[in-house]
Structure formats: structure tokens, C-alpha cells
Design an enzyme around this catalytic site. Sequence first.
Site, PDB file in Angstrom:
ATOM      1  N   ASP A 163       0.799  -1.220   0.000  1.00 48.73           N
ATOM      2  CA  ASP A 163       0.000   0.000   0.000  1.00 48.73           C
ATOM      3  C   ASP A 163       0.836   1.277   0.000  1.00 48.73           C
ATOM      4  OD1 ASP A 163      -2.339   1.571   0.233  1.00 48.73           O
ATOM      5  OD2 ASP A 163      -2.125   1.621   2.414  1.00 48.73           O
ATOM      6  N   GLU A 404       3.191  -7.751   7.546  1.00 48.76           N
ATOM      7  CA  GLU A 404       1.927  -8.359   7.168  1.00 48.76           C
ATOM      8  C   GLU A 404       2.042  -9.441   6.102  1.00 48.76           C
ATOM      9  OE1 GLU A 404      -1.174  -5.517   6.458  1.00 48.76           O
ATOM     10  OE2 GLU A 404      -1.189  -4.940   8.567  1.00 48.76           O
ATOM     11  N   TYR A 471      -6.557  -2.832  12.937  1.00 49.19           N
ATOM     12  CA  TYR A 471      -7.485  -1.797  12.458  1.00 49.19           C
ATOM     13  C   TYR A 471      -8.921  -2.097  12.859  1.00 49.19           C
ATOM     14  CZ  TYR A 471      -3.500   0.027   9.893  1.00 49.19           C
ATOM     15  OH  TYR A 471      -2.279   0.575   9.581  1.00 49.19           O
ATOM     16  N   GLU A 507       0.950  -0.919  14.096  1.00 45.32           N
ATOM     17  CA  GLU A 507       0.108  -0.069  13.249  1.00 45.32           C
ATOM     18  C   GLU A 507      -1.284  -0.024  13.852  1.00 45.32           C
ATOM     19  OE1 GLU A 507      -0.245  -0.899   9.052  1.00 45.32           O
ATOM     20  OE2 GLU A 507       1.911  -1.292   8.847  1.00 45.32           O
TER      21      GLU A 507
HETATM   22  C1  BDP Z   1      -1.526  -2.264   6.690  1.00 46.64           C
HETATM   23  C2  BDP Z   1      -0.215  -2.127   5.978  1.00 46.64           C
HETATM   24  C3  BDP Z   1       0.128  -0.708   5.570  1.00 46.64           C
HETATM   25  C4  BDP Z   1      -1.088  -0.013   5.058  1.00 46.64           C
HETATM   26  C5  BDP Z   1      -2.103   0.057   6.183  1.00 46.64           C
HETATM   27  C6  BDP Z   1      -3.413   0.742   5.763  1.00 46.64           C
HETATM   28  O1  BDP Z   1       0.830  -2.678   6.741  1.00 46.64           O
HETATM   29  O2  BDP Z   1       1.151  -0.723   4.626  1.00 46.64           O
HETATM   30  O3  BDP Z   1      -0.824   1.250   4.544  1.00 46.64           O
HETATM   31  O4  BDP Z   1      -2.447  -1.231   6.621  1.00 46.64           O
HETATM   32  O5  BDP Z   1      -4.299   0.035   5.310  1.00 46.64           O
HETATM   33  O6  BDP Z   1      -2.226  -3.277   6.092  1.00 46.64           O
HETATM   34  O7  BDP Z   1      -3.523   1.954   5.866  1.00 46.64           O
END
Ligand code: BDP
Length: 594
Positions: A163, A404, A471, A507
Site C-alpha cells: 500500500d 503483514e 485496524y 500499526e
Molecule cells: C496495513 C499495511 C500498511 C497499510 C495500512 C493501511 O501494513 O502498509 O498502509 O495497513 O491500510 O495493512 O492503511
Amino acid sequence: MLYPQQNDLRNTLDLSGFWDFRLDAGEVGEQEEWFNGLKASRIIAVPGSWNEQFQDTRDYLGVAWYARQFYAPKGWQGQSTWVRIGSANYVAKVWVNGIQVGEHLGGYLPFDLEVTRHLVWDRPNTIVMRVENKLQPTRVPPGNVPRGPFGAFMGRYPNTNFDFFPYAGLQRPVILYSVPPVRIQDVTVVTEIEGGDGIVRVAVARSGGEAEGRLCLAGEHAPGTCALKFVGDVADLAIRVPKARFWSPEDPYLYNLEIVLTQQGQAIDRYALEIGIRTIAVRRDALLLNGKPIFLKGFGKHEDFPVHGGGLDVPLIVKDYALLKWIGANSYRTSHYPYSDEAMMMADREGILIIDEIPAVGLSFEDGEENIRLRLEQCKQDIRELIARDKNHPSVIMWSVANEPMPADMMKRFLGGGAEAPSSSAGTTFFAKLFQLVRALDPTRLVTLAGVMGGPVEWLAMCDVVCVNRYWGWYTQSGQLDAGAAFLERELDGLHDALKKPIIITEFGADSIVGLHSDPPEMWTEEYQVEMLRRYLDVAQRKPFIAGLHVWNFADFKTPQSTSRSWLNRKGVFTRERQPKMAAYFLRERWGGK
Ligand code: BDP
């Protein structure tokens, strides 16, 4: 792999600036001998990605040629002269005066080629490079992956399996340098702590012939000069620094180490390094810096800026470190590839802890043994090159071997929250090899990978510190922040029960568009981003086994085009231009920024 240095015995000539540039979509360059010089070229800046310097090259990911001329200074004659390419993304072939001097596979890491024999001294030399950045499944990071979890699902252009925008070209400086024929080949510094004393272990490798040597360590309570005793071509030395001043984010104190090679008492080579005395370890649930628990506050970042693309941007590095201080961060991860030498040097000086990652993002295990094997070989090469480059930085505390990686049934697992039995054996073998390699090359640091939502627990079990990207409340439980936070809390407790190791959330975050507001918070508003971060910070505060939080992302960054991205990934707490969003002020308050 010592960074080139200018002193009385070594020389450097930075070849940054304007180069000739030509696209080679038909791939006729080698046949037409473009390596002798480019006709019908245009001007491009090096370092810099080619994608944003012209309109017609934005999405170009094929072959392109770079060329320029330079005089080799006469005073360098008798020395051995090299060219160091800081990063060529992805494959590079290099010619000097029409002779091929080497090639390299893999972006984001430097390579050195000896050019001594090929130089002329009475007229300009020509250096030509062919750089190619096709997205291919066997590369690291991979692209154009058939049935890839990203490409197929989201339909991205260019079709990366990751991404961020696949910026291409000569993105870091090209440096011509000369070193003495008998020289310091490598230096490895490892530090330990005994009570209040620091132990600095230095290994100096020499090459090119016989020489004696000495080493001088300067700084608080440092003993000064010691003789080097070579056995074969290596000299090992352990220096005790009584009541040493240890390196940490609060006090990033650096000692100056200078190594001198001598013949009959005359200095023939010299190399200087800034070193920090510090240790990093894990004890039960805690991450320990210099024997004391440390909590990582920071970000996942990117090397990304308008026009420069992924190219080295020194003012931007200074700005970003100033913002890290302003917000109260003490660390970041070089997501998802090694960053420039300059960024690592700043981390040493500013006291920022680094999780140093190879470009292994978007790995999957569904496309057959041969592809998996090729990616494994590239990951191993990246690990060797990264550790060779960064091993002496006190700021680097952990190596990350992947971001990931995806097990075979990823989409099912992701949408179902990970209920099914993992089909992860190919990956397990793969990562066992990478962890083993890292630990053999550098037993003094920690090793990890950043795990995806719903990813296999056995991959996390290999890590010294469990790193997870989460997330909940964004990609799942969308719009339902409390449900996301409740899920997060349950999951973290479960992971900790199973693994009994410190956990870093490497993250978490939400996209926000600057100036978009709502009450109650809705997705994409600045309020929603703040509230999502608040919930994660609150959950983490209740869990003593959480050793750190890295918000995704430090700043908005460019991605391939897709329905899920509005031109940029907007999870930055700063805009791409480095202006603070509401989330930046929120973090600054929680993290006690200056
Ligand atoms: C994770 C990835 C990262 C993405 C982020 C996203 O590690 O590179 O930019 O999520 O979705 O899957 O913002």
C-alpha cells in the site's frame, strides 16, 4: 560496507545533481549500446524518483537509463576507487566508460562497485546505469501477483501487493569514493553494560595487506587510545568505559571512535564512527533499554514527499525528526523498507529508537514453491545487506523481517476475524529461516515481524517482541469505535496469554481528510481519527504487557490508485506537507511532546 568518508586519507565525490535520462520501453538500450552514453536524453535529478519529475513517467515501471560524466581527481591515483549507489529501485546494471562494472537486485539498499581499473584521469569518465522497476511476484516487495490478496480484492493501479506508491529510479545519492590500497575494510561495534560501566567491543577488518593500527575512543570517561592487534586480517578489542554515559532517547550521548591503520608509524587509513553504548533486551513482558523498561511511542513512516517521491530529501529528514520531538515520540519503524543512511544517522543523534525493516511487505505463499524460494533468497540478501549497513547504529534496536505476510486463506481469515485453523506451514518454514539468519548475523538485537489482522499466531511466536498491526474500528467494526476497542482488548489479552511476550501495536489508525469534521465522529473525519487513537491508547494503558504503540502513519503518503484510497493514504497525523491534523495535537498531549 562502510559509509564513504572524507578525511586526509579517504575521498568522496558526490555525483548527485543533474543526470541524463532516457526511458527504454522497448528495451533496446543494451543492443544499441546506450551504455556508452545517452542520445536524445532529458535531464533528471538524482537522487529522486523518476515518477514525479515528469508527467509521462508517473506510472512508468519499466527500464530507464541514467548517465553523467565526471572527472576523477588526479590526487586519487594509487588509491582504490569505488562507486556507491545508495539505492536503485529495483534492478541496476552499471557501466563506467562503456565497461560493465556490476549489477544489483533489490531497491532500498546500497551497493559498492570497484571502478579503479576502468577510470581515465585526463578526460571525463562516463557512468551509465540501467534501472528497471517492473512489479513482479518474485520480487521483494512483490507486485502483479496473480490472485494476490491486494490486487485482486481492491483493484489497484499500479498493481502492487503493498500500500504505497512503487517509486522507481536512483532514489539516493551516487557517491564516487577512494580508499587507500591497504585499508580498514569493516568495523563492527557491539556494546554491553556491566554495572555502571560500558564495554565496547570493536572488531576491525583490514584488507589489501599488512598494517598495524590503533583505535581511539573519545567521550565521557573513555580510555583514549589502544593498540590494535591483528590476527589474520581481524583485530578484536574490548574496551571498558568506567561510569559510561549510556545512549538513550533522553540522552542520546555518542562517543567518537576513530580507527587508524599505520605502517612504520605513518597513518595510512583512518575511519571515524559515532557510537552509542546501550543494550536492548526482553525480560518477560518488558522491553528493556539499558536494563530498564522502555515504552515505544511513535509511528510507522514512509519515505514519501511531493516531487521527490521516495528520493532522499535531507530537509524533510530534519523536519520529520523535529516533528517527532514536538509530538513526544521516541521511536519509529522504517515501514516497509530500509530508509536512507542519513535518516539512520539522525536517529542516533536525536535519540530515536528504530525498528529496521527489510522490504518484505505483501509476501504471500499461494503462488508455488519456486516463487516462494526466489522471494526467500531476496529476503536473505536484504537481511545481509541491511545488517551490514546498519549494525553500528545505536538507534537500531530491532530488525523486522516482514510486514503483514499473508497466509494462504487470508481474505477468509481477515473477514472472519481469524477463526479458522491457519494454513501457514510454507510461511512458517520461510520465517524460521529468516529469523535464524538474523540471529546468526546479529545476536545483540531483537527480531520481529509485523503481523496482519487474523494472521497466524505461530509466526508471531517466533518474534522476540510480538508486533501486530490492527485496524479494529476501521476495516472491521467500521464506524463502531467502541466495538473495535472491545475486540482489540480481548484479542490482546488472548495473544498475551498464548505468547507471554511483550506486544507492540506497530500499526493502528484511521484515515482523515483535513478539515472534515463531524460530531458524533464519523469515518474520514479528524474527530474519528482522534477517537480511534484515543481508544487504542486507553486499552494499551490498561495492559502492562504492551511495550509500545506505533500509530499508522506519521504523515499522509501516496499510494497506487484504488477505490479504497483518495489519492493518498490519509492515516497520517500530519498531512503529506507535514502540517498537523487534530490527531497530532491529541498525541502530543498524551505523549508529553515538547
Ligand atoms: C496495513 C499495511 C500498511 C497499510 C495500512 C493501511 O501494513 O502498509 O498502509 O495497513 O491500510 O495493512 O492503511
